[in-house]
Design an enzyme around this catalytic site. Structure first.
Site, short mmCIF file in Angstrom:
data_model
loop_
_atom_site.label_atom_id
_atom_site.label_comp_id
_atom_site.label_asym_id
_atom_site.label_seq_id
_atom_site.Cartn_x
_atom_site.Cartn_y
_atom_site.Cartn_z
N HIS A 1 0.80 -1.23 0.00
CA HIS A 1 0.00 0.00 0.00
C HIS A 1 0.83 1.28 0.00
CE1 HIS A 1 0.94 -0.12 4.26
NE2 HIS A 1 0.62 1.16 4.32
C1 UD1 Z 1 -2.26 5.55 5.71
C2 UD1 Z 1 -0.98 5.99 6.39
C3 UD1 Z 1 0.05 4.88 6.32
C4 UD1 Z 1 -0.51 3.58 6.85
C5 UD1 Z 1 -1.76 3.25 6.06
C6 UD1 Z 1 -2.40 1.97 6.50
C7 UD1 Z 1 -0.44 8.39 6.27
C8 UD1 Z 1 0.44 9.39 5.63
N1 UD1 Z 1 -0.40 7.16 5.74
O1 UD1 Z 1 -1.97 5.39 4.32
O2 UD1 Z 1 1.17 5.24 7.09
O3 UD1 Z 1 0.45 2.56 6.71
O4 UD1 Z 1 -2.68 4.33 6.27
O5 UD1 Z 1 -3.52 1.70 5.74
O6 UD1 Z 1 -1.12 8.70 7.23
N2 UD1 Z 1 -9.27 4.91 1.32
C9 UD1 Z 1 -10.46 4.24 1.26
N3 UD1 Z 1 -11.08 3.95 2.44
C10 UD1 Z 1 -10.56 4.28 3.64
C11 UD1 Z 1 -9.35 4.97 3.68
C12 UD1 Z 1 -8.70 5.26 2.52
O7 UD1 Z 1 -10.97 3.91 0.20
O8 UD1 Z 1 -11.18 3.98 4.69
C13 UD1 Z 1 -8.58 5.19 0.05
C14 UD1 Z 1 -8.84 6.56 -0.48
O9 UD1 Z 1 -8.84 6.48 -1.87
C15 UD1 Z 1 -7.62 7.33 -0.04
C16 UD1 Z 1 -6.53 6.26 -0.12
O10 UD1 Z 1 -7.19 5.05 0.26
O11 UD1 Z 1 -7.38 8.42 -0.82
C17 UD1 Z 1 -5.37 6.49 0.77
O12 UD1 Z 1 -5.78 6.69 2.13
P1 UD1 Z 1 -4.89 7.58 3.12
O13 UD1 Z 1 -5.48 7.60 4.46
O14 UD1 Z 1 -4.60 8.87 2.45
O15 UD1 Z 1 -3.49 6.84 3.15
P2 UD1 Z 1 -3.12 5.31 3.24
O16 UD1 Z 1 -2.49 4.92 1.95
O17 UD1 Z 1 -4.25 4.46 3.74
#
Ligand code: UD1
Length: 368
Positions: A213
């Site tokens: 991820h």
């Molecule tokens: C975040 C953390 C990372 C952690 C990871 C675990 C930061 C900078 N990154 O990254 O350190 O290892 O979480 O998962 O804080 N999305 C969904 N549903 C959700 C959440 C996210 O669909 O419930 C999708 C969205 O498209 C979003 C993308 O995932 O834009 C990324 O989510 P985000 O919270 O920005 O970062 P992670 O890659 O999950």
């Protein structure tokens, strides 16, 4: 003396397993400390958030900031605005943040500027790679932390090098491992047939588990294509089960990447379901930080698809091998594990990874 009040922050998936043991321990010390739980809403899908509250028995948050996804600046800013209001109503003595996600950073900054002491669980880890958003979060959070709770010796050394006073650094072990042991004990008393993955496990016999991820691996088309090719090739030798994070699912779809049919794709799994799967895997291929540590704690071979790790103890004392994205290195690491014949390597657990980190943390919080 009235009890001390603490705000505990959780926002993203890897936070929930870290706060669960702390909350359980705090519930034993209600005369000394009261706490209120803040969920920032950084992760919001049921499979990324609610499911863990249910599995770990974490109480419903006292505050939900509902910030959702966005750019780093947008997400961090929304958390800061929401959490500042929480500080004004709750006025905690200490704000406790865990890990290295945007919620960790945002709430630490708000607390510090309000004159509230900051406790950071999993402090001091450094990958040395400022291209990782988590590394920025770690460095900035630690620069304003008052109480550093650390999981391994490298973190003690990093913090000392950055000039933090020794008496504020507490080597307590790892709450994520506390949680792992707690859940493993529960798993043993559960009926394995209750898990959706159990049938697949039996069908596959030997298998590997994959998670990916990190933005550097999945947001870049060339990187994700390269990794997908190596994974598809590996799957010809060992069938793989790939638990796909929402970020990765979006990327695979957008880039039109198709994986080998020997890779079984699942959406992100609940903790117990996933634990039941990876604990019996021949190997785990991942770019997750937490899984590098959990595989070390259970002695499952782990190949990390990154060039660096902020958790070097998993390499020096554990089962972790850094292979980056280089197909040759990944192939060689897979072959070494599969050719060795052993289902898991010798079990060596890093210092204080004994299931009692939360006890040590709460003992300190009662004192300070
Ligand atoms: C975040 C953390 C990372 C952690 C990871 C675990 C930061 C900078 N990154 O990254 O350190 O290892 O979480 O998962 O804080 N999305 C969904 N549903 C959700 C959440 C996210 O669909 O419930 C999708 C969205 O498209 C979003 C993308 O995932 O834009 C990324 O989510 P985000 O919270 O920005 O970062 P992670 O890659 O999950």
């Amino acid at each position: 003396m009235p009890p001390k009040s603490i705000s505990i922050i959780a926002g993203a998936r890897p936070n929930f397993m870290k706060i669960a043991p702390i909350v359980r321990e705090l519930d034993q010390h209600t005369a000394a400390i009261t706490y209120r739980l803040v969920h920032t809403g950084q992760h919001y899908d049921r499979e990324m958030s609610e499911v863990f509250f249910e599995e770990f028995g974490i109480p419903k948050p006292d505050h939900h900031l509902d910030v959702g996804s966005g750019s780093h600046a947008e997400q961090t800013a929304r958390i800061m605005v929401g959490f500042e209001r929480v500080c004004e109503t709750d006025n905690p003595d200490i704000v406790l943040v865990v890990g290295d996600v945007n919620s960790t950073l945002a709430c630490a900054i708000v607390a510090k500027k309000k004159g509230i002491r900051v406790a950071h669980v999993e402090a001091g880890l450094r990958s040395g790679d400022m291209g990782m958003p988590e590394e920025v979060n770690r460095v900035v959070t630690d620069s304003i932390t008052d109480y550093f709770f650390v999981t391994e010796q490298s973190a003690v050394e990093n913090l000392a090098r950055e000039g933090h006073p020794e008496e504020r650094i507490y080597f307590v072990g790892h709450v994520m491992i506390d949680n792992l042991f707690h859940q493993i004990a529960k798993l043993k008393s559960m009926d394995a047939s209750a898990f959706a993955m159990t049938r697949l496990k039996h069908e596959l016999g030997d298998y590997g588990v994959v998670t990916l991820h990190r933005p550097s691996n999945v947001d870049d088309e060339i990187a994700l294509r390269g990794l997908s090719e190596v994974l598809s090739e590996t799957a010809q030798r060992l069938p793989l089960v790939f638990s796909v994070h929402p970020r990765t699912a979006n990327a695979l779809r957008n880039f039109g990447i198709v994986l080998s049919d020997r890779i079984c794709l699942t959406s992100s799994l609940p903790y117990m379901e996933f634990l039941n799967l990876w604990k019996d895997a021949r190997l785990v291929l991942t770019d997750s930080g937490g899984l590098q540590e959990e595989t070390t704690a259970l002695g499952v071979p782990c190949i990390t698809l990154r060039d660096n790790t902020e958790r070097p103890v998993t390499v020096s004392e554990g089962t972790n091998v850094l292979a980056g994205r280089d197909p040759e290195r990944i192939r060689a690491a897979v072959s070494r594990i599969l050719d060795s014949g052993a289902a898991s390597t010798e079990l060596r657990r890093p210092r204080f990874w004994d299931g009692r980190a939360a006890q040590r943390i709460v003992a300190v919080l009662c004192e300070v």
